[in-house]
Structure formats: C-alpha cells, structure tokens
Motif scaffolding. Structure first.
Motif, PDB file in Angstrom:
ATOM      1  N   ASP A 442       7.624  60.598  81.533  1.00  0.00           N
ATOM      2  CA  ASP A 442       8.315  59.449  80.936  1.00  0.00           C
ATOM      3  C   ASP A 442       8.033  58.161  81.699  1.00  0.00           C
ATOM      4  OD1 ASP A 442       9.404  61.013  78.950  1.00  0.00           O
ATOM      5  OD2 ASP A 442      11.284  61.391  80.021  1.00  0.00           O
ATOM      6  N   THR A 443       7.986  58.260  83.032  1.00  0.00           N
ATOM      7  CA  THR A 443       7.697  57.082  83.850  1.00  0.00           C
ATOM      8  C   THR A 443       6.297  56.561  83.543  1.00  0.00           C
ATOM      9  OG1 THR A 443       9.118  57.917  85.620  1.00  0.00           O
ATOM     10  CG2 THR A 443       7.544  56.202  86.204  1.00  0.00           C
ATOM     11  N   ILE A 444       5.330  57.473  83.458  1.00  0.00           N
ATOM     12  CA  ILE A 444       3.952  57.073  83.154  1.00  0.00           C
ATOM     13  C   ILE A 444       3.880  56.444  81.761  1.00  0.00           C
ATOM     14  CG2 ILE A 444       1.598  57.913  82.785  1.00  0.00           C
ATOM     15  CD1 ILE A 444       2.408  57.827  85.710  1.00  0.00           C
ATOM     16  N   LYS A 445       4.600  57.008  80.832  1.00  0.00           N
ATOM     17  CA  LYS A 445       4.597  56.468  79.468  1.00  0.00           C
ATOM     18  C   LYS A 445       5.146  55.047  79.428  1.00  0.00           C
ATOM     19  CE  LYS A 445       6.075  57.567  74.747  1.00  0.00           C
ATOM     20  NZ  LYS A 445       6.813  58.546  73.889  1.00  0.00           N
ATOM     21  N   SER A 446       6.205  54.799  80.193  1.00  0.00           N
ATOM     22  CA  SER A 446       6.792  53.455  80.215  1.00  0.00           C
ATOM     23  C   SER A 446       5.837  52.455  80.867  1.00  0.00           C
ATOM     24  CB  SER A 446       8.133  53.474  80.946  1.00  0.00           C
ATOM     25  OG  SER A 446       7.954  53.785  82.324  1.00  0.00           O
ATOM     26  N   ILE A 447       5.100  52.904  81.898  1.00  0.00           N
ATOM     27  CA  ILE A 447       4.103  52.032  82.535  1.00  0.00           C
ATOM     28  C   ILE A 447       2.990  51.721  81.553  1.00  0.00           C
ATOM     29  CG2 ILE A 447       2.314  51.942  84.328  1.00  0.00           C
ATOM     30  CD1 ILE A 447       4.205  53.533  86.119  1.00  0.00           C
ATOM     31  N   TYR A 448       2.570  52.723  80.796  1.00  0.00           N
ATOM     32  CA  TYR A 448       1.524  52.528  79.785  1.00  0.00           C
ATOM     33  C   TYR A 448       1.949  51.453  78.786  1.00  0.00           C
ATOM     34  CZ  TYR A 448      -0.818  53.337  75.325  1.00  0.00           C
ATOM     35  OH  TYR A 448      -1.466  53.163  74.126  1.00  0.00           O
ATOM     36  N   LYS A 449       3.153  51.570  78.247  1.00  0.00           N
ATOM     37  CA  LYS A 449       3.632  50.606  77.253  1.00  0.00           C
ATOM     38  C   LYS A 449       3.728  49.203  77.847  1.00  0.00           C
ATOM     39  CE  LYS A 449       6.329  53.841  74.406  1.00  0.00           C
ATOM     40  NZ  LYS A 449       7.704  54.211  73.947  1.00  0.00           N
ATOM     41  N   LYS A 450       4.206  49.147  79.081  1.00  0.00           N
ATOM     42  CA  LYS A 450       4.389  47.851  79.757  1.00  0.00           C
ATOM     43  C   LYS A 450       3.066  47.097  79.872  1.00  0.00           C
ATOM     44  CE  LYS A 450       5.915  46.064  84.289  1.00  0.00           C
ATOM     45  NZ  LYS A 450       6.523  46.445  85.598  1.00  0.00           N
ATOM     46  N   TYR A 451       1.989  47.810  80.227  1.00  0.00           N
ATOM     47  CA  TYR A 451       0.727  47.119  80.486  1.00  0.00           C
ATOM     48  C   TYR A 451      -0.158  47.015  79.253  1.00  0.00           C
ATOM     49  CZ  TYR A 451       2.283  46.778  85.208  1.00  0.00           C
ATOM     50  OH  TYR A 451       3.035  46.445  86.308  1.00  0.00           O
ATOM     51  N   VAL A 452       0.130  47.766  78.221  1.00  0.00           N
ATOM     52  CA  VAL A 452      -0.502  47.501  76.924  1.00  0.00           C
ATOM     53  C   VAL A 452      -0.026  46.143  76.433  1.00  0.00           C
ATOM     54  CG1 VAL A 452      -0.486  48.141  74.485  1.00  0.00           C
ATOM     55  CG2 VAL A 452      -0.898  49.894  76.210  1.00  0.00           C
ATOM     56  N   GLU A 453       1.261  45.912  76.596  1.00  0.00           N
ATOM     57  CA  GLU A 453       1.832  44.618  76.198  1.00  0.00           C
ATOM     58  C   GLU A 453       1.296  43.492  77.090  1.00  0.00           C
ATOM     59  OE1 GLU A 453       6.256  42.504  75.883  1.00  0.00           O
ATOM     60  OE2 GLU A 453       6.091  44.695  75.908  1.00  0.00           O
ATOM     61  N   ALA A 454       1.198  43.766  78.405  1.00  0.00           N
ATOM     62  CA  ALA A 454       0.698  42.748  79.336  1.00  0.00           C
ATOM     63  C   ALA A 454      -0.754  42.389  79.028  1.00  0.00           C
ATOM     64  CB  ALA A 454       0.823  43.241  80.775  1.00  0.00           C
ATOM     65  N   ALA A 455      -1.569  43.402  78.701  1.00  0.00           N
ATOM     66  CA  ALA A 455      -2.969  43.150  78.364  1.00  0.00           C
ATOM     67  C   ALA A 455      -3.066  42.277  77.116  1.00  0.00           C
ATOM     68  CB  ALA A 455      -3.709  44.467  78.155  1.00  0.00           C
ATOM     69  N   GLY A 456      -2.197  42.547  76.137  1.00  0.00           N
ATOM     70  CA  GLY A 456      -2.195  41.749  74.916  1.00  0.00           C
ATOM     71  C   GLY A 456      -1.912  40.283  75.205  1.00  0.00           C
ATOM     72  N   GLU A 457      -0.943  40.024  76.097  1.00  0.00           N
ATOM     73  CA  GLU A 457      -0.594  38.650  76.450  1.00  0.00           C
ATOM     74  C   GLU A 457      -1.756  37.954  77.161  1.00  0.00           C
ATOM     75  OE1 GLU A 457       2.105  36.668  75.842  1.00  0.00           O
ATOM     76  OE2 GLU A 457       2.564  38.281  74.426  1.00  0.00           O
ATOM     77  N   ILE A 458      -2.372  38.662  78.103  1.00  0.00           N
ATOM     78  CA  ILE A 458      -3.495  38.077  78.855  1.00  0.00           C
ATOM     79  C   ILE A 458      -4.656  37.767  77.924  1.00  0.00           C
ATOM     80  CG2 ILE A 458      -5.279  38.583  80.591  1.00  0.00           C
ATOM     81  CD1 ILE A 458      -3.163  40.219  82.106  1.00  0.00           C
ATOM     82  N   ASN A 459      -4.964  38.690  77.027  1.00  0.00           N
ATOM     83  CA  ASN A 459      -6.151  38.556  76.166  1.00  0.00           C
ATOM     84  C   ASN A 459      -6.004  37.464  75.107  1.00  0.00           C
ATOM     85  OD1 ASN A 459      -7.431  40.566  77.584  1.00  0.00           O
ATOM     86  ND2 ASN A 459      -6.876  42.205  76.153  1.00  0.00           N
ATOM     87  N   LYS A 460      -4.776  37.005  74.881  1.00  0.00           N
ATOM     88  CA  LYS A 460      -4.588  35.910  73.925  1.00  0.00           C
ATOM     89  C   LYS A 460      -5.296  34.632  74.384  1.00  0.00           C
ATOM     90  CE  LYS A 460      -0.111  37.326  72.002  1.00  0.00           C
ATOM     91  NZ  LYS A 460       1.351  37.018  71.945  1.00  0.00           N
ATOM     92  N   SER A 461      -5.374  34.465  75.700  1.00  0.00           N
ATOM     93  CA  SER A 461      -5.969  33.239  76.252  1.00  0.00           C
ATOM     94  C   SER A 461      -7.377  33.449  76.789  1.00  0.00           C
ATOM     95  CB  SER A 461      -5.074  32.689  77.371  1.00  0.00           C
ATOM     96  OG  SER A 461      -4.944  33.656  78.413  1.00  0.00           O
ATOM     97  N   ARG A 462      -7.931  34.639  76.548  1.00  0.00           N
ATOM     98  CA  ARG A 462      -9.289  34.909  77.058  1.00  0.00           C
ATOM     99  C   ARG A 462     -10.222  35.207  75.887  1.00  0.00           C
ATOM    100  NH1 ARG A 462      -8.668  38.291  82.740  1.00  0.00           N
ATOM    101  NH2 ARG A 462      -7.092  36.902  83.676  1.00  0.00           N
TER     102      ARG A 462
END
Length: 810
Positions: A442-462
């Motif tokens: 469950d911890t790994i799954k929550s980390i996965y979701k967190k950084y999928v979202e973070a990658a999406g935010e970063i890639n908006k400006s790249r």
C-alpha cells in the motif's frame, strides 16, 4: 583416590589462592570495600591451608626446575601482555612504551604467594618431611600429581596478569554488580576456576609445543601456539597503517577490538594449518599472507584512504593493473624474495619440523568443522543486527559493536577504532539496505500515485524529450580543483577554460562518497539515480554487491536506442562488462576484455590521455542517430607523473617532497584535461544534432595528507561538475549535488519530460539532496519516498514493478 578427584582437589587448592588475590583486587573497587570482608577472611584461612598442602607436595619436587619454568612463563606473560597493551594503545599519542613495559614487568600479585610457597616447601624439604605424619599422608595421596600442580601454578601467573585480571573484573562487575552478594561471589569463584582450567590447557599446550620443537616435530600443540602468536603479531601489522593520533568520541580503540581481531585471525591461521597439514609450509603461507595484507593495506590507504575490503578480491583478476600502481623495483625485489623464501621452505620442511600436524583425517575434519561453525556463529550474530546493535549479552562482540555507531564515518574510521576484521565481518553480514518502516504494498502504491501526479505537473512546462538528442556522461578521473587545498600555491590556473565554462552553464560541486577512490560507485549513482547514502555503509562496491540483487536495474541510458561505453581500462574492473551488458549497451569499447578494443592509446603522464578518449567519442558519434555515451577517463589516475608544461608549477609548504611531486604532476595533468575538454566541446558545437554533456570528477586524488583538510573537512569530498549543451545556454543553480542527482538535473537543464521515478528524483534534487543541512518534515518524506522505492527494487518485494509506467516517459 582417583586421578580426576586428585586433579579437582588440586584445582580447588590453587583456585582458592587465586580467588583470594582476586578479592584483594576487587576490594579496591569502592562499592566492594567493606562488603566482601567476611569472604576475604574466610578465603585467607582456606588459602593458608592450600599453601601448606601445596608446599608439602612441592617439597618432593625439583624446586629449581619449577622456579626456572615459573620465571620463563612469567617473562612470556610480561612480553605478551605488554605487546597486547601496545596494540590497544596504537592510536594513543600519550602512550609511553617504556613505562608500559615497566608496569607490566613489575607484577607482584602472585609472586608474594609463590615466595611463601617455595620458602615453606624448602623448609619442609630440609627437615625430611616424609618423617612427619601429616606430610606423609599428603605425599601418599598426591605424590604422583607433580605435573598437574606445576601446570596449575604456571596458569596462575597468566590469571593474575594485570591486563587479564582488570578486564575480567571490569566485565564481571558490570554484568553482575546488581546480583545478590553471595551469588555474586559464588559466580566469581566459579569464573576463577573456569579461567584457571582454560589457562591450564593453554599452559599444557605451551609445554607440549616446546617438547615438539625439541623433537623436531611440527605437531598440533606447536601449531596451536604458533597460530596464536602469529595472530597477535599480525593484528598489530594489520592495524599499524591505520595509526591515527586522535580518538573517536573518547575511544583510542574500542573495547574488544584487539581481542576480536586476534581470535578472528587465530581461527583463520589454525584453519590454514589444518588444510595444509604441514607446519613449515603452513607457517610460510600465513606469514606471506600476513605481510602481503599489511603491505597492500598500507598502499591502498595511502592511495585511496580506504582499507583492504572483502570485495577487493575481485582485483586478483587484474594483477597487471594492480602491479602498475607499485614501484617496479620494489615489485621485482618482492617477487624475488618470495621465490627465495618458497625455495628455502621447500628445502627446510624436509629436514625440520617434519611430519603431518595431524595423522588422523577425521580429527582434522572435526577441527575444520569446529572452526567453520565458530565463524558461522560469529557471522550469524552480526547478520541479526538491528538498529546497528546486536544482542547485549554476547561477551566481547556486544562491547565492540554496541557502544558508539561509527558506520556513517566509513570503512577507514571503523577499521581504525574497531579493527579491520570487524569491518570485514560487518561487510559479509550486513544487508545492503535496511528495511524502511511501513514498507508494504500500500505504501508503494501511494508513492506511485503521488509521483505519477508530480510527473504530470512537471511535464506541463517541459517540451523536450531526452531521447531526441545525444547525451554524453563523462566521469573525469580524479578531476578536482587543487586551489581549494589550503596553502597550495600554483603559478597559474591549470583549469581556466573549465572554470570559465562553469560560470556560464549549469555547474557546481559534487559530493563524492570516497576520497582517492570509489569511481564505480559514482558511476553507478550517476547512471541510476540511486544514491549510495541509502545503502548500508558496509557496502563497498555497488556494482558487485548491489547490482546482482536489483530487481530493476534502471538507468538513464534505457531511453536511447544506441548506447556506447568508452573506457581505456579493463572491462572486468568492478564487473563493468556484465553491468553494461545488463543495461543493454550496444557497444563496449575497453582497453581489454571486450570484443571492441580501445584503439587510440596516446598517453599523457602514465595513462591514456583525455584527448584520446575525446577523439574516440567523436569518432563514434553518428549524427543520424540519438546516442548515449557512458565515458570514463584515466589520464589523472594514480600514479601521477607529468613534466609539461614546465612553467606550470605548484607547491604546498606543509607537504612532503613526494607529495609535492605528485601535486605538481597532477596540476599539469589537469592542464591537459582542461585543454582537451575545451577542444572537445568546441568540436561538439559543430554538430547539428543537439548534444548534452554531463562532466564530473569522481573523487579527489589520494595523495593529499589528512591534515590538508583540517580547515575545511568537506573539501576532501567535493569535486567539480558541469552540464553543458552545444546549442543552448542554460544555468541552473544547484551549488552542491550528489552524483545520483545528475539525472534530474540533466532533465531540467534540457527541459525534458520526466517519468514518475524521475519526478521523484527531481523532488529529491530540489528538497532533500546532500546540500540540505537539516530536513524539514516534508523534505524528510521525499527522502523516505526514494529510500522506500530503492529498498523495494533492491531487497524488497518489487511492488513498484507492477506499475510499468513508473519508469517510463509518456
């Protein structure tokens, strides 16, 4: 009376005398001053009886012969105890060698009792003691026990040694001081008898070894004593290169360090004797291994500031490379000496100390099994370590390991204060990475979701893709700015081009995990983004200890179709051939060990020039493809010797002549690196395709003395880096980074889209990398996220591998 009962009775007689002496010593401890008076008086009464009985028995023996043996054993004890004391104070600048010898030589404890016993025995002897009824009864019942009594008296010398007795009482009082006094004294008496029994075995072995030596026989007793003697000697030989006139948080050497290393080496040496089963040949092998370890350890410390480690055994495959670091004259002399000694041993072992150590194969196998079981038990204790601690009730090991945790200070410091064999043991038994709290799916799954979202935010400006350009990672061997070293005077700046470039593009300082070495670890982190600091401090080489266990061996190179490695050295070093094959590199260009060989071998100094490496890169760049290059140079690798340009000079008044010679050569080599790097980048500007270079020094050269960093200790582990692109100018502000941060920094520098994993690395770069002095709550969460993923793909269940897009870029 049966022999066993006679021996037990004698043991009790001698035991009570020793117990009385121990009580006198115990009385000096404040909390026991008056509490033991009753037992002291009782012991005095029993001891008078014991002295009388022993004197009667001795009156029938050859007193002069026994006195000679007592003197010899006393001298053996004095010198052995003195040598152990020297070993324990190896890092103590205030230790007085002569005063220590005087203190060990003058030990009155047991001699006052011996004097009384022998005077009384002589008196009884001259009055014809067999005429006295009391004496005749004793002699009738114990008349044939001379050898047992002699051994017990000789054992008492060792038992009453100041060093042994003080350590024994310190440990015993610490463990049982809260026990009921009666029980405490009973346990102390039992311990006294137990130690006396063990020492009597040792004394018997020592006497038998002398008989074997006189009979020209290399037997089991001589082997036992030789193993112990050599272990004691080579304990000192191994530790002397670590000598450091300072303490570690109040400890010049941790309690148990000397004893642990001697026991470790004793078992190893005895095992070698058992396997070879010939005394002289076994001794020659042990001495050769001991001297070799001492020399190699000293050389490695001087060059890389790191001790010989278990994982260094892989270098035996690269003897040619190892020998290149050693003065050829010394090497020839050493080889000649070894051959001479081998021939001498082969001749001597047929005439001296001949025969097998053990005739019975079954006895040899039993002893070999017992030694292996001892090592297994020792390793199993350390394998169950938790929070840097083992079980508190294990004698010797608990004190050595559980006091102060020095793991974070590295191999050299631990070897200096806890012994080299302690470092080996921890290296062999410690997990490569600790399991984080709350590690689960469950911890790994929550980390996965967190950084999928973070990658999406970063890639908006790249807008760019890293795979649509050529990327070149250049690990520049030992590249660092010598001007950071206090007191160093250089006639002019040897790296002016690179220094100027660093003011114009993304650049800064990289924190190295090693001094004078650790190249492969820097390379691993730069390629994978997995920081060394999250792995166990006992891990030496990430390529050999971590990579084979990774469930996901991720690398920035995986985003490129065409991947090339260039390194003018052996492909087998640090398992690189297998590592790069595992990463699916298309072409491996090494000096040796690969199908495609390094063709340009022009040298500057003693190694392949940086210019030759850069030319090889340029020869292999294909403007019609996007490529990834992993490049390692060798020009500035030890040893350092370069004469041009002669007008470029350097000097540090605090350095020795040899160190200044190395410094001057190193500075001149940097000059050639600077020119070649500038020319290389100018050539890349002519290429139409986008090219980005990540250039970094892996560590400082290992010739600087430790005091050179007293003013600024962090300088010992800071090298220079820059990230440069041929068609754009971009300067990011990251003053100090870890080599594992280069991937995130590269993607930001090139405005490239990231994967969720690289979004995590980007968060680490910005919030919780090595430049952060103290992490906030949120920064610690980010650091823990990376450690959780790192554990999951290293020793964990690999839960993150269920999410294939975590490592991919949309």
């Amino acid at each position: 009376m049966k022999d066993k009962l006679k021996y037990i009775y004698l043991l009790l007689l001698v035991g009570f005398i020793n117990f009385l002496l121990i009580l006198f010593q115990l009385k000096q401890i404040a909390e026991f001053e008056s509490r033991i008076d009753t037992m002291l008086y009782f012991s005095m009464f029993v001891s008078v009886f014991s002295v009388t009985i022993i004197s009667v028995l001795l009156s029938k023996f050859d007193l002069i012969n026994i006195l000679k043996k007592i003197l010899i054993f006393y001298l053996i004890d004095v010198f052995y105890s003195w040598f152990i004391t020297i070993s324990k104070n190896i890092n103590n600048p205030d230790f007085n060698l002569l005063l220590a010898f005087k203190n060990h030589f003058i030990q009155y404890n047991i001699f006052s009792v011996f004097l009384l016993i022998f005077l009384l025995a002589y008196f009884i002897k001259i009055i014809k003691n067999d005429k006295i009824r009391f004496n005749s009864i004793i002699l009738h019942n114990f008349g044939d026990t001379s050898k047992h009594l002699e051994i017990l008296l000789l054992s008492s010398i060792f038992l009453n040694d100041k060093l042994l007795l003080n350590n024994l009482l310190t440990y015993f009082v610490t463990q049982f001081k809260n026990t009921n006094l009666t029980a405490f004294l009973f346990l102390l008496f039992f311990l006294n008898l137990s130690i006396l029994l063990i020492l009597s075995y040792f004394v018997r072995t020592l006497l038998c070894s002398w008989i074997e030596l006189k009979n020209n026989q290399g037997g089991a007793n001589l082997t036992f004593i030789s193993s112990l003697t050599l272990a004691t000697l080579f304990n000192y030989v191994i530790q002397i290169p670590f000598r450091y006139d300072n303490d570690a948080l109040g400890n010049h050497l941790f309690n148990g360090a000397v004893a642990f290393q001697i026991i470790f080496l004793f078992l190893l040496y005895f095992l070698i004797y058992l396997i070879i089963n010939r005394y002289l040949i076994g001794t020659a092998v042990i001495v050769f291994l001991g001297i070799t370890l001492g020399v190699v350890n000293s050389l490695k410390l001087s060059m890389r500031n790191e001790p010989v480690l278990v994982t260094d055994i892989i270098w035996l495959k690269q003897l040619k490379l190892l020998f290149s670091f050693v003065n050829q004259n010394y090497l020839i002399l050493t080889v000649f000496s070894i051959l001479l000694v081998i021939n001498l041993i082969l001749v001597l072992h047929k005439k001296f100390l001949t025969g097998k150590i053990y005739e019975s194969r079954s006895i040899r196998l039993i002893f070999i099994s017992l030694i292996l079981l001892s090592y297994t038990f020792m390793f199993s204790i350390f394998a169950r370590i938790k929070d840097h601690k083992i079980n508190n009730n294990i004698p010797l090991l608990s004190k050595l390991n559980n006091g102060l945790n020095l793991d974070y200070l590295g191999f050299k410091t631990n070897a200096t204060y806890k012994s080299l064999t302690y470092v080996w043991t921890r290296q062999l038994t410690t997990k490569i990475i600790e399991k984080p709290e709350n590690y689960n799916e469950d911890t790994i799954k929550s980390i996965y979701k967190k950084y999928v979202e973070a990658a999406g935010e970063i890639n908006k400006s790249r807008s760019n893709s890293i795979s649509k350009q050529t990327v070149i990672f250049i690990l520049s061997e030992s590249y660092s700015n010598p001007r950071k070293i206090t007191g160093t005077d250089i006639s002019y700046d040897p790296t002016q081009n690179i220094n100027k470039l660093m003011t114009q593009t993304t650049s800064g300082q990289m924190k190295s995990d090693g001094y004078g070495g650790g190249t492969a670890n820097m390379e691993f982190q730069a390629l994978t983004g997995l920081p060394y600091y999250n792995y166990s401090s006992t891990v030496s080489t990430l390529y050999t200890e971590v990579v084979p266990r990774l469930k996901k061996f991720t690398s920035v190179s995986e985003y490129f179709e065409n991947k090339i490695v260039i390194h003018p050295s052996a492909a087998s070093n640090y398992n690189r051939f297998n590592v790069y094959n595992q990463l699916n590199f298309d072409r491996l260009i090494f000096q040796s060990g690969s199908s495609e060989k390094f063709k340009k071998d022009e040298k500057i100094g003693l190694n392949t020039s940086d210019q030759a490496v850069y030319d090889t890169i340029l020869d292999n760049i294909d403007e019609n493809e996007y490529q990834f290059f992993s490049v390692i140079t060798m020009q500035n690798h030890a040893p350092w010797s370069e004469w041009s340009p002669t007008e470029l000079t350097s000097f540090n008044p605090t350095f020795s002549e040899d160190t200044n010679d190395s410094l001057q050569s190193y500075v001149r080599l940097l000059y050639h690196t600077d020119i070649a790097t500038n020319d290389f980048l100018e050539s890349l500007k002519q290429i139409e395709q986008d090219v980005t270079v990540v250039f970094y020094g892996d560590h400082l050269p290992g010739f600087y003395p430790n005091y050179a960093f007293n003013d600024n200790p962090s300088n010992q582990y800071l090298t220079d880096y820059f990230i440069w692109s041929n068609h754009q100018t971009n300067k990011l502000d990251y003053e100090v980074v870890n080599s594992s941060d280069f991937i995130a920094e590269l993607f930001e520098h090139t405005n490239s889209k990231v994967s969720p994993f690289y979004a995590l690395l980007t968060d680490v770069l910005k919030n919780s990398s090595v430049n952060q002095k103290k992490l906030s709550k949120n920064q610690k969460i980010i650091a823990d996220d990376l450690k959780m993923i790192q554990y999951d793909i290293s020793l964990g269940k690999g839960y993150i591998l269920k999410y294939e897009d975590f490592f991919s870029i949309d």
